[in-house]
Design an enzyme around this catalytic site. Structure first.
Site, short mmCIF file in Angstrom:
data_model
loop_
_atom_site.label_atom_id
_atom_site.label_comp_id
_atom_site.label_asym_id
_atom_site.label_seq_id
_atom_site.Cartn_x
_atom_site.Cartn_y
_atom_site.Cartn_z
N GLY A 1 43.19 38.63 45.28
CA GLY A 1 41.91 39.13 44.79
C GLY A 1 41.54 38.54 43.43
O GLY A 1 42.41 38.23 42.61
N LYS B 1 40.13 40.12 41.14
CA LYS B 1 40.28 41.08 40.04
C LYS B 1 41.41 40.62 39.11
O LYS B 1 41.30 40.71 37.89
CB LYS B 1 40.59 42.47 40.57
CG LYS B 1 40.67 43.45 39.45
CD LYS B 1 41.12 44.79 39.89
CE LYS B 1 41.88 45.43 38.77
NZ LYS B 1 43.32 45.21 38.86
N HIS C 1 42.74 45.88 48.76
CA HIS C 1 43.75 45.31 49.66
C HIS C 1 43.22 45.26 51.10
O HIS C 1 43.45 44.29 51.82
CB HIS C 1 45.02 46.15 49.66
CG HIS C 1 45.76 46.17 48.35
ND1 HIS C 1 45.87 47.31 47.58
CD2 HIS C 1 46.41 45.19 47.69
CE1 HIS C 1 46.58 47.02 46.50
NE2 HIS C 1 46.91 45.75 46.53
N ALA D 1 50.67 50.89 47.31
CA ALA D 1 49.60 51.78 46.79
C ALA D 1 48.25 51.15 47.15
O ALA D 1 47.40 50.91 46.29
CB ALA D 1 49.76 52.00 45.28
N SER E 1 41.83 49.42 42.11
CA SER E 1 43.15 49.07 41.58
C SER E 1 44.13 50.20 41.90
O SER E 1 43.75 51.37 41.89
CB SER E 1 43.05 48.90 40.06
OG SER E 1 44.33 48.96 39.48
N VAL F 1 36.71 44.12 44.91
CA VAL F 1 36.02 45.24 45.58
C VAL F 1 35.86 46.36 44.56
O VAL F 1 36.80 46.67 43.82
CB VAL F 1 36.83 45.71 46.81
CG1 VAL F 1 36.20 46.93 47.44
CG2 VAL F 1 36.95 44.58 47.82
#
Ligand code: PAF
Length: 252
Positions: free
Chosen positions: A145, A147, A35, A30, A183, A174
């Site tokens: 990442g 995040k 990514h 996804a 996400s 990002v």
């Protein structure tokens, strides 16, 4: 771009370029712009770029969450091809867990905050699958990442403590123009939910304290899992439209 669905077929490929420096981006598919930024950086810094796509069951503590995790393999492969990835490793569950969840990596010490406290089994599941993937792919560098900052930190420590010969490269979060962190779970939000989700970043950055951020998020209708500060950063996990969102920002 070559796609391997089994460890044996990936190993055949790897033997063909055994001297090349391999950069690796592990994902659960996804794929989004976050990514893409990892793959682009990996492309710049390595001779060979390998991306894995595997929705790892051992890191989901809620079977419903696992069931509804988005799976869009053909779309992901088209994106990775356009980004210049050389290889994709996309195994099924039996390939990576042939004996079930027989062994797992566990952490002693202060894992019991945030994701460690609120998602039992999540961090051991992540560490176990990342160790398996690093052993199979054997990359020089692997990209993660910020995040998922606690995940990144835990993996960095695991790699150090277990002497795994891969350098872990942290990459910035990002964001969409609204501030919403990219996400895979954003796909599960309605367009209105996606707009509202941007308040998460605003609340984290604009508040004077974690308690203030929590109060703002509650008043805006988010269900709070946690808002906490660790390691010079402010973190939150919240639910919106039944979707769990996480984000973190450095403290000023
Ligand atoms: O961040 C993710 O997508 C996953 O936790 C990871 C690192 C690919 C392990 O399944």
């Amino acid at each position: 771009m070559h796609v391997s669905h089994t460890i044996a077929s990936w190993r055949d490929r790897r033997n063909a370029f055994s001297r090349s420096v391999i950069g690796f981006v592990p994902t659960m598919g996804a794929l989004h712009r976050g990514h893409a930024s990892l793959v682009k950086r990996c492309r710049r810094e390595n001779e060979t770029v390998v991306v894995s796509i595997f929705v790892n069951p051992s890191q989901f503590n809620d079977p419903k969450d696992l069931d509804r995790y988005p799976r869009v393999l053909e779309r992901d492969l088209a994106l990775l091809d356009s980004l210049g990835a050389d290889d994709v490793f996309a195994p099924d569950v039996l390939e990576l867990y042939p004996h079930g969840y027989r062994f797992r990596v566990d952490q002693t010490g202060p894992a019991n905050v945030m994701e460690g406290a609120h998602r039992p089994g999540f961090l051991p599941g992540v560490m176990t699958i990342v160790l398996k993937l690093l052993n199979v792919i054997r990359p020089s560098r692997a990209y993660f990442g910020e995040k998922d900052y606690q995940q990144l930190r835990t993996i960095t420590e695991m790699v150090e403590d277990l002497f795994i010969p891969t350098e872990i490269i942290p990459c910035p979060t990002v964001r969409e123009d609204t501030g919403l962190a990219e996400s895979s779970r954003n796909m599960l939000l309605t367009p209105a939910g996606r707009l509202k989700a941007a308040s998460l970043f605003r609340a984290l950055t604009a508040s004077a304290s974690a308690d203030d951020a929590k109060a703002i998020l509650e008043s805006e209708g988010f269900a709070i899992d946690y808002v906490e500060e660790h390691w010079g950063r402010r973190f939150a996990a919240v639910f919106l439209e039944g979707v769990r969102l996480i984000d973190n920002v450095p403290l000023p």
